[in-house]
Every structure is written in C-alpha cells, then in structure tokens.
Design a protein around this motif. Structure first.
Motif, PDB file in Angstrom:
ATOM      1  N   MET A   6      26.242  62.414 -28.559  1.00 32.92           N
ATOM      2  CA  MET A   6      26.476  61.000 -28.325  1.00 32.92           C
ATOM      3  C   MET A   6      25.390  60.210 -29.055  1.00 32.92           C
ATOM      4  O   MET A   6      24.237  60.624 -29.087  1.00 32.92           O
ATOM      5  CB  MET A   6      26.468  60.689 -26.833  1.00 32.92           C
ATOM      6  N   ILE A   7      25.772  59.090 -29.620  1.00 33.16           N
ATOM      7  CA  ILE A   7      24.857  58.215 -30.344  1.00 33.16           C
ATOM      8  C   ILE A   7      24.635  56.936 -29.544  1.00 33.16           C
ATOM      9  O   ILE A   7      25.594  56.282 -29.113  1.00 33.16           O
ATOM     10  CB  ILE A   7      25.408  57.858 -31.740  1.00 33.16           C
ATOM     11  N   ARG A   8      23.378  56.588 -29.346  1.00 36.79           N
ATOM     12  CA  ARG A   8      23.026  55.325 -28.678  1.00 36.79           C
ATOM     13  C   ARG A   8      22.677  54.305 -29.753  1.00 36.79           C
ATOM     14  O   ARG A   8      21.905  54.572 -30.657  1.00 36.79           O
ATOM     15  CB  ARG A   8      21.854  55.524 -27.741  1.00 36.79           C
ATOM     16  N   HIS A   9      23.285  53.127 -29.632  1.00 37.62           N
ATOM     17  CA  HIS A   9      23.069  52.005 -30.552  1.00 37.62           C
ATOM     18  C   HIS A   9      22.318  50.927 -29.788  1.00 37.62           C
ATOM     19  O   HIS A   9      22.788  50.451 -28.749  1.00 37.62           O
ATOM     20  CB  HIS A   9      24.439  51.489 -31.023  1.00 37.62           C
ATOM     21  N   VAL A  10      21.130  50.573 -30.277  1.00 39.16           N
ATOM     22  CA  VAL A  10      20.299  49.553 -29.633  1.00 39.16           C
ATOM     23  C   VAL A  10      20.138  48.405 -30.613  1.00 39.16           C
ATOM     24  O   VAL A  10      19.740  48.612 -31.763  1.00 39.16           O
ATOM     25  CB  VAL A  10      18.910  50.116 -29.254  1.00 39.16           C
ATOM     26  N   PHE A  11      20.476  47.214 -30.155  1.00 37.32           N
ATOM     27  CA  PHE A  11      20.368  46.017 -30.991  1.00 37.32           C
ATOM     28  C   PHE A  11      19.519  44.998 -30.242  1.00 37.32           C
ATOM     29  O   PHE A  11      19.797  44.679 -29.089  1.00 37.32           O
ATOM     30  CB  PHE A  11      21.763  45.450 -31.271  1.00 37.32           C
ATOM     31  N   LEU A  12      18.462  44.504 -30.878  1.00 43.52           N
ATOM     32  CA  LEU A  12      17.556  43.520 -30.287  1.00 43.52           C
ATOM     33  C   LEU A  12      17.542  42.280 -31.158  1.00 43.52           C
ATOM     34  O   LEU A  12      17.659  42.384 -32.380  1.00 43.52           O
ATOM     35  CB  LEU A  12      16.139  44.096 -30.207  1.00 43.52           C
ATOM     36  N   TRP A  13      17.395  41.109 -30.532  1.00 45.57           N
ATOM     37  CA  TRP A  13      17.347  39.896 -31.331  1.00 45.57           C
ATOM     38  C   TRP A  13      16.532  38.801 -30.673  1.00 45.57           C
ATOM     39  O   TRP A  13      16.311  38.800 -29.468  1.00 45.57           O
ATOM     40  CB  TRP A  13      18.748  39.391 -31.661  1.00 45.57           C
ATOM     41  N   LYS A  14      16.088  37.875 -31.536  1.00 44.61           N
ATOM     42  CA  LYS A  14      15.453  36.630 -31.124  1.00 44.61           C
ATOM     43  C   LYS A  14      16.393  35.512 -31.529  1.00 44.61           C
ATOM     44  O   LYS A  14      16.935  35.513 -32.637  1.00 44.61           O
ATOM     45  CB  LYS A  14      14.092  36.453 -31.789  1.00 44.61           C
ATOM     46  N   VAL A  15      16.558  34.570 -30.640  1.00 43.74           N
ATOM     47  CA  VAL A  15      17.464  33.452 -30.868  1.00 43.74           C
ATOM     48  C   VAL A  15      16.798  32.429 -31.795  1.00 43.74           C
ATOM     49  O   VAL A  15      15.647  32.039 -31.579  1.00 43.74           O
ATOM     50  CB  VAL A  15      17.852  32.789 -29.527  1.00 43.74           C
ATOM     51  N   ALA A  16      17.521  32.002 -32.801  1.00 46.36           N
ATOM     52  CA  ALA A  16      17.018  30.990 -33.729  1.00 46.36           C
ATOM     53  C   ALA A  16      16.913  29.646 -33.025  1.00 46.36           C
ATOM     54  O   ALA A  16      17.683  29.344 -32.099  1.00 46.36           O
ATOM     55  CB  ALA A  16      17.939  30.872 -34.940  1.00 46.36           C
ATOM     56  N   GLU A  17      15.981  28.848 -33.465  1.00 43.28           N
ATOM     57  CA  GLU A  17      15.814  27.510 -32.908  1.00 43.28           C
ATOM     58  C   GLU A  17      17.113  26.738 -33.070  1.00 43.28           C
ATOM     59  O   GLU A  17      17.719  26.729 -34.141  1.00 43.28           O
ATOM     60  CB  GLU A  17      14.681  26.784 -33.631  1.00 43.28           C
ATOM     61  N   GLY A  18      17.563  26.118 -31.979  1.00 44.30           N
ATOM     62  CA  GLY A  18      18.779  25.322 -31.987  1.00 44.30           C
ATOM     63  C   GLY A  18      20.051  26.108 -31.728  1.00 44.30           C
ATOM     64  O   GLY A  18      21.108  25.517 -31.535  1.00 44.30           O
TER      65      GLY A  18
ATOM     66  N   ASP B  44      19.547  53.386 -33.967  1.00 46.54           N
ATOM     67  CA  ASP B  44      20.601  54.297 -33.554  1.00 46.54           C
ATOM     68  C   ASP B  44      19.980  55.686 -33.448  1.00 46.54           C
ATOM     69  O   ASP B  44      19.300  56.132 -34.374  1.00 46.54           O
ATOM     70  CB  ASP B  44      21.732  54.330 -34.586  1.00 46.54           C
ATOM     71  N   PHE B  45      20.214  56.363 -32.324  1.00 47.79           N
ATOM     72  CA  PHE B  45      19.657  57.705 -32.167  1.00 47.79           C
ATOM     73  C   PHE B  45      20.574  58.574 -31.350  1.00 47.79           C
ATOM     74  O   PHE B  45      21.400  58.088 -30.573  1.00 47.79           O
ATOM     75  CB  PHE B  45      18.250  57.655 -31.563  1.00 47.79           C
ATOM     76  N   GLU B  46      20.449  59.879 -31.562  1.00 51.46           N
ATOM     77  CA  GLU B  46      21.261  60.837 -30.845  1.00 51.46           C
ATOM     78  C   GLU B  46      20.661  61.075 -29.466  1.00 51.46           C
ATOM     79  O   GLU B  46      19.443  61.292 -29.340  1.00 51.46           O
ATOM     80  CB  GLU B  46      21.341  62.151 -31.627  1.00 51.46           C
ATOM     81  N   LEU B  47      21.513  61.017 -28.459  1.00 51.35           N
ATOM     82  CA  LEU B  47      21.058  61.296 -27.103  1.00 51.35           C
ATOM     83  C   LEU B  47      20.974  62.802 -26.918  1.00 51.35           C
ATOM     84  O   LEU B  47      21.891  63.540 -27.285  1.00 51.35           O
ATOM     85  CB  LEU B  47      22.026  60.723 -26.066  1.00 51.35           C
ATOM     86  N   SER B  48      19.890  63.259 -26.335  1.00 54.41           N
ATOM     87  CA  SER B  48      19.768  64.702 -26.071  1.00 54.41           C
ATOM     88  C   SER B  48      20.616  65.058 -24.862  1.00 54.41           C
ATOM     89  O   SER B  48      20.794  64.252 -23.947  1.00 54.41           O
ATOM     90  CB  SER B  48      18.305  65.059 -25.854  1.00 54.41           C
ATOM     91  N   GLU B  49      21.111  66.248 -24.895  1.00 53.68           N
ATOM     92  CA  GLU B  49      22.005  66.721 -23.812  1.00 53.68           C
ATOM     93  C   GLU B  49      21.197  67.070 -22.585  1.00 53.68           C
ATOM     94  O   GLU B  49      20.132  67.546 -22.609  1.00 53.68           O
ATOM     95  CB  GLU B  49      22.780  67.931 -24.301  1.00 53.68           C
TER      96      GLU B  49
END
Length: 98
Positions: free
Chosen positions: A1-13, A93-98
């Motif tokens: 299984m692959i875990r997808h992690v997405f992080l963000w900062k909101v732009a001004e406005g 993105d990384f593979e989850l260990s079993e």
C-alpha cells in the motif's frame, strides 16, 4: 500500500474553505483512494520547526493506483485550480510496511 501525504500553506487572500471543498471533491470524481483524511494544523510549531497550514493523507493499493489517480483528468483540473491558492506545498509518497 502507498501512502500519499500532501501538505500546503494557504496563499494570502485565498479561501481555505474553498481549498478543502475542492480537494474533498476528488474521492467522488477520481477512483483509487482507499482512505482519505484532511485537516488543519493544530497546535504551536514548537521545536519541530515551521509548520504547514493543512495536510491531506490518503492510501492507494499500489504505486500504479496512485499514478492513475495522479494522471486522472479531474485531478489535473483540480491542480490547475488550486495552484494559485497555495503559498507553498509538499508531497511525500511512501510504501506502508506490512
């Protein structure tokens, strides 16, 4: 299984609620994600350094499933809509260990 992690900062406005609505439209329009969770950063930065405003975590059965999701036309449309709303973003993105 692959875990997808997405992080963000909101732009001004930019409207953080609009970003969340747009992102949350992905699971119903793009197949492949087994899990989907999204939320705002809680707490002070502390000793961990700079923090992101929001994070999204979703899991896929395989690297191929993640690639299909990433290349889906609706996903690509969402990216185009959201890019101006982000001050910064990061993906891991990384593979989850079993």
């Amino acid at each position: 299984m692959i875990r997808h992690v997405f992080l963000w900062k909101v732009a001004e406005g930019a409207d953080p609620d609009a970003i969340i609505r747009i992102l949350n439209s992905l699971p119903e329009n793009v197949p492949g994600a087994r899990t989907w969770s999204l939320g705002a950063q809680r707490g002070a930065p502390g000793a961990s350094g700079d923090v992101w405003d929001y994070g999204l975590v979703c899991d896929f059965d395989s690297e191929e499933a993640l690639q299909e999701y990433s290349g889906h036309p609706y996903h690509l449309e969402v990216i185009e809509r959201l890019l101006p709303m982000f001050e910064a973003r990061a993906v891991c993105d990384f593979e989850l260990s079993e």
